[in-house]
Design a protein around this motif. Sequence first.
Motif, PDB file in Angstrom:
ATOM      1  N   ALA A 276      64.331  30.597   0.622  1.00 25.94           N
ATOM      2  CA  ALA A 276      63.564  30.169  -0.547  1.00 25.94           C
ATOM      3  C   ALA A 276      63.486  31.255  -1.605  1.00 25.94           C
ATOM      4  N   ARG A 277      63.550  32.532  -1.185  1.00 26.79           N
ATOM      5  CA  ARG A 277      63.503  33.633  -2.147  1.00 26.79           C
ATOM      6  C   ARG A 277      64.876  33.916  -2.748  1.00 26.79           C
ATOM      7  N   LEU A 278      65.935  33.542  -2.033  1.00 28.96           N
ATOM      8  CA  LEU A 278      67.289  33.903  -2.437  1.00 28.96           C
ATOM      9  C   LEU A 278      68.052  32.759  -3.091  1.00 28.96           C
ATOM     10  N   ALA A 279      67.420  31.614  -3.239  1.00 30.09           N
ATOM     11  CA  ALA A 279      68.046  30.459  -3.875  1.00 30.09           C
ATOM     12  C   ALA A 279      66.986  29.689  -4.640  1.00 30.09           C
ATOM     13  N   VAL A 280      67.426  28.856  -5.560  1.00 32.24           N
ATOM     14  CA  VAL A 280      66.509  27.900  -6.197  1.00 32.24           C
ATOM     15  C   VAL A 280      66.581  26.650  -5.316  1.00 32.24           C
TER      16      VAL A 280
END
Length: 324
Positions: A276-280
């Motif tokens: 969730a932090r590394l992708a939209v």
Amino acid sequence: MRPPATDRTVGVLLPRDLPADRILPYARRAEELGFGALWVVEDLGFRGGVAQAAAVLASTDRIRVGIGLLPAGARNVAFAALEIASLAQLFPGRVDVAVGHGMPHWMRSVGQWPRSPLTLLREYVGALRALLRGELTQRRGQYVHLDGVQLDPSALPDVVPDILAGVRGPKSLALSGEVADGTVLAEPVAPEYARAALGHIAAGRPHRLVAYNIASVDADPLTALAAARPGLEWIGEPDWHAHIAPLPFADELVALRSGCASREEFARRMPDDWVARLAVAGSPEEARARLDGLRAAGVTDIVLAPVGPDPVGALESLATALGA
């Protein structure tokens, strides 16, 4: 029916391996859904950036088209200027171009990796901007040699496109802040990485920050995260260290990758909160919050890279993140 309002800050990436007969429908649908830009890539062994951009521009009416990126070592700068000026003249105000080093192993494989990539990029961007402005250009650099080269007035665009640098290392980012109109950051771009990059860029004038990100949106957040996961399998490799280093779980991510036998295993074992932090990725509401976080970190142009077997269909779900 009135078309949806365009969000000029959010664009989409054209998948490099999209079947040829789906490229133009993809571009037209992105425009219809209200995306502000479409970016094409030029990866060795796939399709040329200039040809893709020209086709997309000719088949759409409003959407901006970015080329991200043209490796400086691949084209003589004067002939690159001819191509870029032609696009900008034919489609005024709709063209962005990023220039970069290119992936080192690709450029070495074709004999075009310079001894000093920074010197080449500095010379190249400076000469390219001068040519696009119509200047009579003399250069006796280490790599760029021009002896009184100038574009004919009939070939000059009314709107000179922004020339951005697609780079990632601290020295290259600082160079981008010095010589380019903006910087393109490859995926993944978390807000922490965007802030760190801007610190290195340290531009003294307006400077765009374009951020690519793997993207997946679904009413079920877990479905979206599962779809995004395979697109992140590369981020444990050394070339992506700069993207990861500013994150609070950077050391844990490195340790996880070292304990996995393959990229695929690494992607499967990543915790959902890392994805969730590394992708939209997530529900439409979560994706919108992620876009807001990137804007707050200084990103001016967000580029979403769809995942899954149906990129054209994925545009529909990504578009749900555009409006409130």
